[in-house]
Design a protein around this motif. Structure first.
Motif, PDB file in Angstrom:
ATOM      1  N   GLY A 151       0.805  -1.212   0.000  1.00 20.23           N
ATOM      2  CA  GLY A 151       0.000   0.000   0.000  1.00 20.23           C
ATOM      3  C   GLY A 151       0.840   1.264   0.000  1.00 20.23           C
ATOM      4  O   GLY A 151       0.466   2.264  -0.607  1.00 20.23           O
ATOM      5  N   LYS A 152       2.007   1.217   0.637  1.00 22.26           N
ATOM      6  CA  LYS A 152       2.855   2.408   0.669  1.00 22.26           C
ATOM      7  C   LYS A 152       3.446   2.718  -0.713  1.00 22.26           C
ATOM      8  O   LYS A 152       3.781   3.858  -1.005  1.00 22.26           O
ATOM      9  CB  LYS A 152       3.954   2.287   1.725  1.00 22.26           C
ATOM     10  CG  LYS A 152       5.051   1.296   1.413  1.00 22.26           C
ATOM     11  CD  LYS A 152       6.123   1.319   2.511  1.00 22.26           C
ATOM     12  CE  LYS A 152       7.207   0.325   2.249  1.00 22.26           C
ATOM     13  NZ  LYS A 152       8.007   0.574   1.084  1.00 22.26           N
ATOM     14  N   ASP A 153       3.537   1.708  -1.588  1.00 19.20           N
ATOM     15  CA  ASP A 153       4.049   1.915  -2.948  1.00 19.20           C
ATOM     16  C   ASP A 153       2.971   2.412  -3.916  1.00 19.20           C
ATOM     17  O   ASP A 153       3.281   2.898  -4.993  1.00 19.20           O
ATOM     18  CB  ASP A 153       4.653   0.618  -3.494  1.00 19.20           C
ATOM     19  CG  ASP A 153       5.867   0.174  -2.707  1.00 19.20           C
ATOM     20  OD1 ASP A 153       6.626   1.046  -2.232  1.00 19.20           O
ATOM     21  OD2 ASP A 153       6.049  -1.055  -2.557  1.00 19.20           O
ATOM     22  N   TRP A 154       1.694   2.271  -3.532  1.00 15.77           N
ATOM     23  CA  TRP A 154       0.584   2.591  -4.422  1.00 15.77           C
ATOM     24  C   TRP A 154       0.602   4.033  -4.936  1.00 15.77           C
ATOM     25  O   TRP A 154       0.373   4.251  -6.124  1.00 15.77           O
ATOM     26  CB  TRP A 154      -0.746   2.255  -3.757  1.00 15.77           C
ATOM     27  CG  TRP A 154      -1.941   2.640  -4.555  1.00 15.77           C
ATOM     28  CD1 TRP A 154      -2.947   3.463  -4.160  1.00 15.77           C
ATOM     29  CD2 TRP A 154      -2.278   2.218  -5.880  1.00 15.77           C
ATOM     30  NE1 TRP A 154      -3.889   3.589  -5.154  1.00 15.77           N
ATOM     31  CE2 TRP A 154      -3.492   2.829  -6.227  1.00 15.77           C
ATOM     32  CE3 TRP A 154      -1.669   1.399  -6.827  1.00 15.77           C
ATOM     33  CZ2 TRP A 154      -4.118   2.651  -7.451  1.00 15.77           C
ATOM     34  CZ3 TRP A 154      -2.274   1.209  -8.055  1.00 15.77           C
ATOM     35  CH2 TRP A 154      -3.484   1.829  -8.353  1.00 15.77           C
ATOM     36  N   PRO A 155       0.890   5.062  -4.109  1.00 16.58           N
ATOM     37  CA  PRO A 155       0.881   6.425  -4.644  1.00 16.58           C
ATOM     38  C   PRO A 155       1.830   6.626  -5.834  1.00 16.58           C
ATOM     39  O   PRO A 155       1.529   7.400  -6.752  1.00 16.58           O
ATOM     40  CB  PRO A 155       1.295   7.296  -3.448  1.00 16.58           C
ATOM     41  CG  PRO A 155       0.848   6.515  -2.261  1.00 16.58           C
ATOM     42  CD  PRO A 155       1.086   5.061  -2.655  1.00 16.58           C
ATOM     43  N   ALA A 156       2.949   5.913  -5.858  1.00 12.32           N
ATOM     44  CA  ALA A 156       3.889   6.018  -6.979  1.00 12.32           C
ATOM     45  C   ALA A 156       3.427   5.204  -8.181  1.00 12.32           C
ATOM     46  O   ALA A 156       3.663   5.573  -9.336  1.00 12.32           O
ATOM     47  CB  ALA A 156       5.278   5.569  -6.546  1.00 12.32           C
TER      48      ALA A 156
ATOM     49  N   LYS B 149       0.116   4.235  -8.864  1.00 11.78           N
ATOM     50  CA  LYS B 149      -1.215   4.621  -9.353  1.00 11.78           C
ATOM     51  C   LYS B 149      -1.182   5.454 -10.634  1.00 11.78           C
ATOM     52  O   LYS B 149      -1.913   5.148 -11.585  1.00 11.78           O
ATOM     53  CB  LYS B 149      -1.981   5.351  -8.253  1.00 11.78           C
ATOM     54  CG  LYS B 149      -3.390   5.708  -8.657  1.00 11.78           C
ATOM     55  CD  LYS B 149      -4.149   6.360  -7.522  1.00 11.78           C
ATOM     56  CE  LYS B 149      -5.566   6.682  -7.964  1.00 11.78           C
ATOM     57  NZ  LYS B 149      -6.352   7.234  -6.864  1.00 11.78           N
ATOM     58  N   PRO B 150      -0.337   6.500 -10.743  1.00  9.08           N
ATOM     59  CA  PRO B 150      -0.358   7.298 -11.974  1.00  9.08           C
ATOM     60  C   PRO B 150       0.121   6.551 -13.223  1.00  9.08           C
ATOM     61  O   PRO B 150      -0.092   7.007 -14.337  1.00  9.08           O
ATOM     62  CB  PRO B 150       0.568   8.471 -11.671  1.00  9.08           C
ATOM     63  CG  PRO B 150       0.954   8.389 -10.249  1.00  9.08           C
ATOM     64  CD  PRO B 150       0.532   7.048  -9.730  1.00  9.08           C
TER      65      PRO B 150
ATOM     66  N   GLY C  94      -6.113   4.608 -13.134  1.00 15.06           N
ATOM     67  CA  GLY C  94      -5.667   4.717 -11.748  1.00 15.06           C
ATOM     68  C   GLY C  94      -6.161   3.604 -10.852  1.00 15.06           C
ATOM     69  O   GLY C  94      -6.464   3.834  -9.690  1.00 15.06           O
ATOM     70  N   SER C  95      -6.260   2.398 -11.407  1.00 15.80           N
ATOM     71  CA  SER C  95      -6.768   1.272 -10.617  1.00 15.80           C
ATOM     72  C   SER C  95      -6.032  -0.015 -10.950  1.00 15.80           C
ATOM     73  O   SER C  95      -5.320  -0.096 -11.945  1.00 15.80           O
ATOM     74  CB  SER C  95      -8.272   1.099 -10.845  1.00 15.80           C
ATOM     75  OG  SER C  95      -8.529   0.742 -12.185  1.00 15.80           O
TER      76      SER C  95
END
Length: 83
Positions: A43-48, A50-51, A56-57
């Protein structure tokens, strides 16, 4: 059309998540005998990440670098549904 066995498949999803749509894709890939890279992230890697995903899914299925993110379409795109 290129044979599924000669294409490079990669499935991206969260590590430890057991979502039905992702497991369905994994099972279908295995049942079809298609080798794939099972890329799981936290989950901590998701912000990087997602784009870099369509819409975005996840799950995302990449075939030869081309990405699809909706499970049913990913199955057809991945080459394991009949024409």
């Amino acid at each position: 059309m290129t044979s599924s066995s000669s294409r490079k498949h990669e499935l991206l999803y969260f590590n430890g998540a057991s979502r039905t749509e992702t497991e369905t894709i994994r099972i279908a890939l295995h049942a079809a005998g298609i080798n794939f890279t099972d890329t799981r992230f936290t989950g901590k890697d998701w912000p990087a990440i997602k784009p870099t995903t369509p819409l975005g899914s996840v799950p995302v299925l990449k075939v030869d670098g081309d990405s699809r993110c909706q499970s049913a379409y990913a199955g057809k795109f991945g080459g394991f549904y009949p024409e």
